[in-house]
Scaffold this active site. Structure first.
Site, PDB file in Angstrom:
ATOM      1  CE1 TYR A 133     -46.148 -38.733 -19.589  1.00 58.27           C
ATOM      2  CE2 TYR A 133     -44.573 -40.476 -20.013  1.00 58.27           C
ATOM      3  CZ  TYR A 133     -44.914 -39.151 -20.048  1.00 58.27           C
ATOM      4  OH  TYR A 133     -44.037 -38.253 -20.564  1.00 58.27           O
ATOM      5  CG  HIS A 181     -48.817 -37.217 -28.648  1.00 63.20           C
ATOM      6  ND1 HIS A 181     -50.053 -37.408 -29.217  1.00 63.20           N
ATOM      7  CD2 HIS A 181     -49.034 -36.474 -27.543  1.00 63.20           C
ATOM      8  CE1 HIS A 181     -50.974 -36.797 -28.475  1.00 63.20           C
ATOM      9  NE2 HIS A 181     -50.381 -36.222 -27.452  1.00 63.20           N
ATOM     10  NE  ARG A 185     -54.201 -37.321 -20.487  1.00 61.32           N
ATOM     11  CZ  ARG A 185     -52.985 -36.787 -20.645  1.00 61.32           C
ATOM     12  NH1 ARG A 185     -52.800 -35.818 -21.513  1.00 61.32           N
ATOM     13  NH2 ARG A 185     -51.953 -37.221 -19.953  1.00 61.32           N
ATOM     14  CD  GLU A 231     -51.407 -28.572 -20.811  1.00 65.75           C
ATOM     15  OE1 GLU A 231     -50.513 -27.847 -21.248  1.00 65.75           O
ATOM     16  OE2 GLU A 231     -51.657 -29.700 -21.274  1.00 65.75           O
ATOM     17  CE  LYS A 290     -44.716 -34.197 -16.518  1.00 67.38           C
ATOM     18  NZ  LYS A 290     -45.905 -33.695 -17.234  1.00 67.38           N
TER      19      LYS A 290
END
Lengths: 346, 321
Positions: free
Chosen positions: A37, A193, A223, A265, A317
């Site tokens: 990340y 989140h 992003r 994305e 994921k």
């Protein structure tokens, strides 16, 4: 001139494909051979011609098919599109933004004409020609957010800003990677989140929220995020988990190239002028492994990223089940030589 | 990424005296296009080229958000301030080309409110000019209570009463008229949001009484742009850019950093938005924190400073800029 829109499906017979030009413009999300990340936010400014950043709102060859898939999702489950009562003004903001950007980027396909509050919108690919009064919901067949997002690729979360936080109070979400607007609506930034591992300890969300609440009108940001999906399904929602979840057990060494898709994305963040809200378009791009590995640099790099991904991230994921099969398949395309810097293919 | 705002090239299209202290300025785009849409409560930062120094002051947009052919601001003259308002009053004339920022809203309406209760003091009326226009245009429910020193200093009071009649209540200090705050706050319908803009004393009074009377903090909104306070000059070392600068008595730390050619992020220049927050690398002395952004703990730690409004007294200060 203009885009040739593909006739294709994202369900049942899965006829979705990327043309060769679209493979090269795919927004590959890894600029090095490993992934962790980062608050990888940058100004959302126009990029190179031919890339997905050529226009700030991208329309591509999948447009018509994606809009048809969205209509199918909404027909089955209208809760994919929701707007709390105080968000109607933000919906008009979004309608203006998307009409302006689509007409600016693709004048052969979209035309916006304004005469004061009297607006005319022509969408040639979908055969729409509507005249309406800006600000008067009764002059459109749907609310302003639903009207325009039935005609715009990607999901849209509209966030209300108050008390130094962002609240997911409206959205059109039909192409999501396993999260649900119906579950998240009304939640604030930290609440929605909450399921993300590791990032909380790193203080990433606190910094990201500070950044987002300071997003300025006229200065959008963006992003990339990524995950993987089995079969080219746009709708991988929790509501439909029973349809797509079992697919993860169907990956074999023989079908990896056809079934496994990298799902990227492109998220952008815009301050809305009338409502002072933030809109967060999440544009989903899919590419199957067979298409991706036509670019040798991407094949090498993806092999190393997936192989070395921390266990928590792979679990989050949803890769766990087929990761060994995928890594084994990709390893045959990785000769171990260094890769060039940057995202693009060689 | 750079976090300053996008700029607009404008020309001063009109300058209108409002009363003994306040002057109104009108801006249009130099290219004749419409200005960006904004929301009630937004401000712009006006760049003033005053000799060899550039002043940057924030002012609330007071026109209707429904009309973006021009922006209007009102500037109260402050004879003992640092000079920005005096520059506006003395040197800004119709035809002057200026640069302003895109609108930024740090005092937004909460659109969930069933009713908007607004309290203004003095020049604090300006954001409410735009907010009332926005609400009136969409049938919103609002009530405005406006205190001013005298009737002649009741900036736009006449216009507001004409437009909104009994939804506006005036209080004049020289007639000993005071808002009956406790009564006002205790008689509002559920779902009311409270907005206050005015002098610091008024904001604190309203916030304290609202808290005491049980108003949830998320229903109480306030805007107070602390103008940077003058003070004794001090020296600062900027570790990243390798410069040592002096902050003049009439200059803010942020202005001194900018004057040295460093381009730090900023938005409000009034100690509320958090954008210019800077890490302190070392300090030997006393901070004078004037901001509303950092927590008390941050202030005590001495590890952070908001250069737009805060100062320092002591032997040495090194910042991560």
């Amino acid at each position: 001139m203009g885009i040739t829109f593909r006739k294709e499906t994202f369900r049942d017979d899965y006829t979705f494909r990327n043309s060769p030009e679209h493979i090269r413009r795919f927004p590959f999300p890894f600029n090095e051979d490993s992934y962790m990340y980062a608050v990888n936010i940058e100004p959302h400014v126009v990029g190179p011609k031919g890339s997905v950043l050529e226009n700030l709102i991208d329309v591509d060859e999948h447009y018509v098919a994606e809009m048809q898939d969205r209509a199918l999702v909404l027909a089955e489950d209208p809760l994919r599109c929701q707007s709390l009562p105080h968000m109607t003004l933000a919906g008009w903001d979004l309608l203006e933004l998307l009409m302006e950007q689509q007409a600016l980027g693709y004048p052969e396909h979209f035309t916006l004409t304004r005469d004061g509050d009297r607006w005319r919108w022509i969408n040639r690919p979908l055969g729409i020609d509507d005249t309406f009064t800006f600000g008067d919901t009764s002059t459109l067949p749907y609310g302003p957010m639903e009207y325009i997002t039935r005609q715009s690729q990607g999901d849209f979360c509209i966030l209300d800003q108050r008390d130094g936080n962002l609240w997911m109070d409206a959205g059109m979400v039909t192409t999501q990677a396993d999260w649900s607007l119906d579950f998240d609506i009304g939640m604030n930034f930290f609440e929605w989140h909450a399921p993300v591992p590791l990032a909380h300890e790193k203080g990433i969300f606190i910094r990201a929220l500070k950044f987002l609440t300071n997003i300025q009108q006229g200065k959008p940001a963006r992003r990339l995020n990524w995950t993987m999906t089995i079969n080219p399904r746009l709708d991988t929602s929790p509501e439909n988990y029973h349809k797509w979840g079992p697919d993860r057990a169907t990956v074999t060494p023989e079908n990896v190239g056809d079934k496994v898709h990298l799902r990227v994305e492109l998220q952008s963040f815009w301050r809305l002028p009338r409502s002072n809200g933030i809109v967060f378009p999440i544009r989903c791009y899919l590419i199957k492994m067979d298409e991706l590995v036509t670019q040798p640099k991407w094949a090498c790099r993806l092999h190393r990223v997936i192989r070395d991904l921390p266990e928590e991230l792979a679990t989050y994921k949803g890769l766990t089940r087929y990761r060994p099969t995928l890594v084994e398949w990709l390893s045959k395309l990785d000769d171990g030589s260094p890769t060039s810097p940057g995202f693009g293919p060689d | 990424m750079s976090t300053g705002t996008t700029k607009l090239d404008v020309v001063v299209s009109d300058v209108a005296p409002v009363n003994d202290l306040v002057t109104r300025f009108h801006f249009r785009r130099r290219d004749g296009e419409l200005l960006p849409t904004f929301s009630g409560g937004a401000h712009v930062v006006v760049e003033m080229r005053d000799g060899d120094r550039t002043r940057l002051n924030p002012y609330s947009l007071m026109g209707s958000p429904l009309n973006t052919s021009e922006y209007t601001i009102s500037v109260r003259r402050d004879d003992v301030g640092r000079g920005g308002s005096l520059f506006m009053h003395r040197s800004v004339k119709p035809g002057l080309e200026m640069v302003i920022s895109y609108p930024v809203n740090l005092f937004s309406l909460d659109l969930r409110a069933r009713k908007h209760l607004m309290l203004a003091g003095g020049i604090g009326i300006t954001p409410f000019m735009a907010q009332t226009a926005q609400l009136a245009g969409s049938g919103g429910n609002f009530e405005l209570h406006y205190t001013c020193r005298t009737a002649s200093l009741g900036t736009y009071a006449d216009i507001l009463q004409q437009r909104y009649d009994r939804r506006v209540k005036l209080y004049h200090d020289d007639r000993d008229e005071r808002i009956d705050l406790d009564r006002l706050l205790s008689t509002q319908p559920l779902g009311t949001h409270l907005y206050v803009c005015g002098p610091a004393g008024m904001i604190n009074w309203v916030r304290d009484r609202a808290a005491a009377l049980g108003w949830p903090s998320e229903t109480v909104h306030f805007e107070h742009f602390a103008a940077p306070q003058p003070g004794a000059p001090f020296d600062v070392a900027l570790a990243v850019s390798g410069k040592t600068i002096r902050v003049g008595s009439q200059q803010s730390l942020l202005e001194a950093i900018e004057a040295a050619g460093v381009d730090p992020p900023y938005l409000c220049r009034g100690g509320v938005c958090g954008q210019c927050e800077t890490n302190v690398i070392s300090a030997d002395g006393k901070f004078i924190h004037n901001d509303h952004w950092l927590s008390e703990e941050d202030h005590r730690s001495g590890c952070k400073i908001m250069p737009c409004v805060s100062r320092f007294e002591g032997k040495s200060l090194v910042l991560e800029r």
